[in-house]
Design a protein around this motif. Structure first.
Motif, PDB file in Angstrom:
ATOM      1  N   THR A 216       0.837  -1.068  -0.082  1.00  0.00           N
ATOM      2  CA  THR A 216       0.171  -0.143  -0.020  1.00  0.00           C
ATOM      3  C   THR A 216       0.869   1.396  -0.084  1.00  0.00           C
ATOM      4  O   THR A 216       1.938   1.254   0.681  1.00  0.00           O
ATOM      5  N   PRO A 217       0.657   2.342  -0.972  1.00  0.00           N
ATOM      6  CA  PRO A 217      -0.468   2.595  -1.683  1.00  0.00           C
ATOM      7  C   PRO A 217      -0.422   1.890  -3.131  1.00  0.00           C
ATOM      8  O   PRO A 217      -1.078   2.489  -3.944  1.00  0.00           O
ATOM      9  N   LEU A 296       2.766   3.440   6.475  1.00  0.00           N
ATOM     10  CA  LEU A 296       1.929   3.670   5.102  1.00  0.00           C
ATOM     11  C   LEU A 296       0.922   2.837   4.907  1.00  0.00           C
ATOM     12  O   LEU A 296      -0.350   3.445   4.397  1.00  0.00           O
ATOM     13  N   ARG A 297       0.929   1.748   5.358  1.00  0.00           N
ATOM     14  CA  ARG A 297      -0.230   0.668   4.953  1.00  0.00           C
ATOM     15  C   ARG A 297      -1.301   0.968   5.864  1.00  0.00           C
ATOM     16  O   ARG A 297      -2.637   0.589   5.261  1.00  0.00           O
ATOM     17  N   MET A 300      -2.701   4.830   4.008  1.00  0.00           N
ATOM     18  CA  MET A 300      -3.158   5.426   2.613  1.00  0.00           C
ATOM     19  C   MET A 300      -4.109   4.448   1.885  1.00  0.00           C
ATOM     20  O   MET A 300      -4.240   3.180   1.941  1.00  0.00           O
ATOM     21  N   PRO A 301      -4.969   5.001   0.811  1.00  0.00           N
ATOM     22  CA  PRO A 301      -5.762   4.504   0.339  1.00  0.00           C
ATOM     23  C   PRO A 301      -4.785   3.883  -1.359  1.00  0.00           C
ATOM     24  O   PRO A 301      -3.702   4.303  -1.203  1.00  0.00           O
ATOM     25  N   ARG A 302      -5.343   3.118  -1.958  1.00  0.00           N
ATOM     26  CA  ARG A 302      -4.711   2.620  -3.084  1.00  0.00           C
ATOM     27  C   ARG A 302      -4.808   3.623  -4.182  1.00  0.00           C
ATOM     28  O   ARG A 302      -5.908   3.988  -4.462  1.00  0.00           O
TER      29      ARG A 302
END
Lengths: 336, 151, 366
Positions: A216-217, A296-297, A300-302
């Protein structure tokens, strides 16, 4: 370590090397086991949960239980799958991930080889894993995994280039591809490490590295909300475990590489802190990098696949190229 | 970039904040009094008026009555009373219409079982389900000129 | 000569992002959708048919299970239709209780949407943040009516339970808490550049198309059509409160997202006023005949559910059971635009658009 490597290959030396290899394998496996545990814990905390806490004290044996479960699971190969490629794919993905670790120096004395093309070796080998992922996507004979495999091919090619070019600046500054030389070229104070003089390269490297890791992302090949699980939809049991293992070994590799290239490797941030051994500093920086990935995982969205492509080619690649030119001019004017 | 940083800040702060998970199987859940769980049934109160069976939207209640063993008294007493928890949706309507509060809700909700046959609960089982019985029953219906008063 | 073929991909019914058991068959050219056919009915339970054999009180638990994310509004639309038919007078306290639970429900429902939408887009944490705050509402409901999801709270003529002691204060405390959390949501998601590029300009349609397809709720308002039944045809006590109807301009997922976020704030505003005006005491049940037999005739009642216009059409022959009952389910109607929206989009946008429509499969299939 260095002196051993210079010696001629005898049976004794071979045995020593083998023993080191096995020890290292277990260190890496141990890292993977507990990286997964910590990832789940950290993400749990960030999501106001506790994380795994049922198996063993504080859930410490959770990953072991998961691995054991994967190993005893029935190994299924879909009837319409391309059998040999299906079996080969996890191997092709895993082997390079472990092989790239060979070039990473952990301290001044602890390293496994000092290749003078170390960085190139890393970049070249890590590309091979992509082939494994594409093969897995193709061989599963599943539309979701095919889409995942194709995405991963496109993504890896687009991000491998900025990844390699972004470190060219570092190479220019140190005049070497050998990772040991690069670490030694970084100064004693933390502002002399490469991440500040090479800030553009550093940012591009981090983004491209996260993308290389399929995390991710940039986890498009897996994208569980779109492609269910992407290329490993059809995999189960230990073959699936190998994909996961490869992913986390790459986390190990990329975190080490970032530490080595940009964060001064085993150097202490200030000279008066050198009484703490280098390996401790290395581990601290390394853990920070790994934590950053988990962080981050959790946040964040993808990113979307077309945006990913245009971002890679239109933003990261020009940026890294500019970085190369600026560094080259700087080196030409001030260092030579 | 700014938005991404702000987001990272939020998750980082959450790391040390209070966790909201329930430790459910270890610590039983505290439920409010009005919680609609598995019914408790008191055979002595039942007057076999059949209202609960009639109001049940899923028809999960079956009951039969028999003449009162005491010949002096009129009316019926309950013979069998079964709730099929495969069907029951715990909607609270049976307890709402019951004129004598023979059937009331409890706070118990753990019904999981390995066999579907276990979900068929009879009069005795429901009578033994006598823990955490709801104290407050039918707040609205008693004041209304409706169901309860007229029966 | 390279031969290319379209790829027929079956998305659902078992897919993480179809919000239940919804299925779309898409024809893909690479990752670009050429044709999309929604297939629904995997959760069809025949609520409308079942209702024909049930009396009106018995239908209420069934409406809970239609839009299980927003059961209170479903409860309300049924009892509202029956009350309208029988011209019943509802005590003020009961009406206030209904309004408060409906607005709380709207907040809860939008929170579920927000969390799952972000989950579709690939961010995990917002889901858990949303559920943390939704849990507070659910607990409030649990305390009020004894269930966490299928409330069965409203009755023809009033509500089943009066607010327990201290409940209103808890709602009052919840409002500033939720406002604070909304800021956190904005920091976490609403400014996130990755998220914004994902939703900007995706799934665009204009006002005329939206009206032609019969869309309602945020799906209609994102095109700039000012239509909110709470404002335009005030039911319950909505004419007593001040609130704004957020409108969009572009009709894309971005507008739909921000309209829903703004609706959350407006709901809190309504709640704040409702708590202020909440009557100290009073009946919670009106004068209702023993058996509810609406006079023969037909009626259509509609309200604004979190997903749009939910309507209830009753044909009564003067019996205790309806002759025919029909629910206009906003999820079902809003979904009809999907095949048109999806053509030419990528696989990733399919998830973004489907999530943006905000469907609840229980309501789609009814």
């Amino acid at each position: 370590m260095g002196t051993w490597l210079q010696e001629p290959l005898t049976w004794t030396n071979f045995a020593i090397f083998l023993a080191w290899g096995v020890v290292f394998l277990f260190i890496v496996l141990g890292f993977v086991t507990y990286a997964i545990y910590f990832e789940r814990k950290v993400i749990g905390w960030m999501q106001l949960r506790i994380g795994p806490n049922r198996v063993g004290p504080l859930g410490l044996f959770q990953t072991l239980a998961d691995i054991f479960k994967l190993l005893i699971k029935e190994d299924t190969i879909p009837r319409k799958a391309d059998r040999w490629l299906f079996i080969l794919a996890p191997v092709i993905t895993y082997v390079p991930s472990f092989a790239v670790l060979v070039v990473i120096p952990y301290t001044d004395s602890l390293y496994f080889t000092d290749l003078n093309v170390g960085l190139l070796y890393y970049g070249a080998l890590s590309c091979i894993s992509t082939i494994g992922i594409i093969l897995a996507g193709w061989a599963s004979n599943n539309k979701y995994s095919l889409l995942g495999g194709m995405r991963s091919a496109a993504q890896m090619i687009s991000y491998e280039i900025p990844l390699v070019i972004s470190v060219v600046g570092v190479i220019l500054l140190n005049g070497s591809l050998s990772l040991r030389t690069i670490v030694n070229g970084q100064g004693d104070y933390f502002w002399q490490w490469n991440f500040l003089p090479q800030i553009i390269g550093f940012v591009v490297f981090i983004i491209a590295a996260v993308s290389e890791l399929n995390r991710t992302p940039f986890d498009l090949p897996e994208a569980e909300s779109e492609l269910v699980a992407g290329y490993h939809v059809e995999y189960s049991g230990f073959r699936f475990a190998f994909f996961m293992l490869a992913e986390y070994v790459y986390v190990f590799a990329i975190a080490s590489l970032t530490t080595v290239l940009f964060l001064g490797g085993w150097h202490a941030p200030f000279p008066f802190l050198t009484f703490i051994p280098g390996i401790i500093w290395f581990i601290l920086k390394f853990m920070f990098c790994v934590f950053f990935l988990f962080w981050l995982r959790a946040t964040m969205p993808r990113i979307r696949v077309d945006q990913l492509m245009s971002f890679g080619w239109k933003v990261l690649l020009p940026l890294s190229l500019i970085n190369v030119f600026v560094t080259a001019i700087y080196v030409e004017l001030f260092i030579k | 970039m700014k938005g991404l940083m702000k987001g990272l800040g939020v998750t980082f702060k959450a790391m040390t904040s209070k966790k909201v998970t329930y430790k459910y199987p270890d610590v039983p859940l505290a439920l409010p009094d009005r919680f609609r769980g598995i019914q408790y049934f008191e055979p002595d109160k039942c007057i076999v008026c059949n209202q609960c069976a009639r109001i049940c939207p899923t028809e999960c209640i079956t009951l039969t009555g028999k003449p009162n063993p005491d010949p002096e008294k009129k009316g019926k007493v309950i013979d069998t009373f079964d709730i099929n928890f495969e069907l029951c949706i715990l909607c609270d309507l049976c307890t709402e219409v019951c004129p004598t509060e023979a059937i009331v809700m409890t706070n118990n909700f753990e019904l999981a079982s390995y066999s579907r046959d276990d979900l068929f609960k009879n009069k005795e089982w429901l009578y033994e389900n006598n823990e955490n019985i709801r104290k407050e029953n039918n707040s609205a219906m008693t004041t209304r000129g409706g169901i309860k008063k007229d029966v | 000569m390279i031969r290319t073929e379209e790829l027929l991909l079956n998305v659902g019914p078992q897919h993480p992002s179809t919000h239940g058991v919804f299925r779309i068959v898409v024809k893909l050219d690479g990752e670009v959708i050429k044709e999309a056919t929604p297939v629904m009915g995997y959760l069809h339970r025949g609520t409308e048919k079942l209702a024909e054999n049930l009396n009106y009180t018995q239908i209420i638990p069934y409406t809970d299970r239609m839009d299980y994310v927003s059961a209170m509004t479903n409860n309300y639309v049924l009892v509202h239709a029956v009350e309208k038919m029988m011209q019943l007078e509802i005590p003020e306290r009961a009406e206030f209780l209904r309004l408060i639970v409906m607005e709380l429900q709207r907040v809860a429902s939008h929170l579920v949407w927000w969390g799952t939408y972000l989950l579709d887009i690939g961010a995990m944490s917002p889901f858990l943040y949303a559920f943390r705050d939704r849990e507070i509402i659910i607990d409030l409901f649990n305390e009020l009516c004894g269930a966490r999801l299928t409330y069965n709270y409203m009755r023809v003529g009033g509500v089943k339970w009066d607010a327990p002691e201290g409940w209103i204060d808890k709602v009052r405390e919840f409002i500033p808490y939720m406002r604070k959390k909304m800021e956190e949501y904005d920091r976490l998601v609403s400014g996130n550049e990755i998220f914004l590029t994902r939703i900007k300009g995706v799934g665009t349609y204009d006002a005329q198309t939206a009206i032609d397809f019969g869309l309602s709720g945020a799906n209609l308002r994102c095109t700039g059509v000012n239509w909110d039944i709470r404002k335009n045809e005030p039911y319950s006590l909505y004419d007593r409160f001040e609130f704004d109807v957020p409108l969009g301009t572009n009709g894309d997922c971005y507008d739909r997202y921000f309209i829903r976020m703004e609706e959350l704030r407006q709901s809190l505003r309504i709640l704040e006023q409702a708590i202020e005006q909440f009557p100290k005491d009073g009946e919670i049940m009106g004068k209702v005949p023993r058996v509810i037999r609406p006079p023969a005739g037909e009626i259509y009642a509609r309200i604004e559910s979190p997903r749009g216009e939910i309507g209830c059409y009753i044909v009564s022959k003067g019996k205790a059971e309806p002759y025919r009952l029909k629910f206009r389910r906003p999820s079902f109607v809003n979904l009809q635009i999907l095949p048109k929206l999806l053509v030419g989009e990528t696989m990733t946008n399919l998830i973004t658009i489907l999530g943006g429509v905000d469907i609840v499969v229980g309501e789609v299939d009814c």
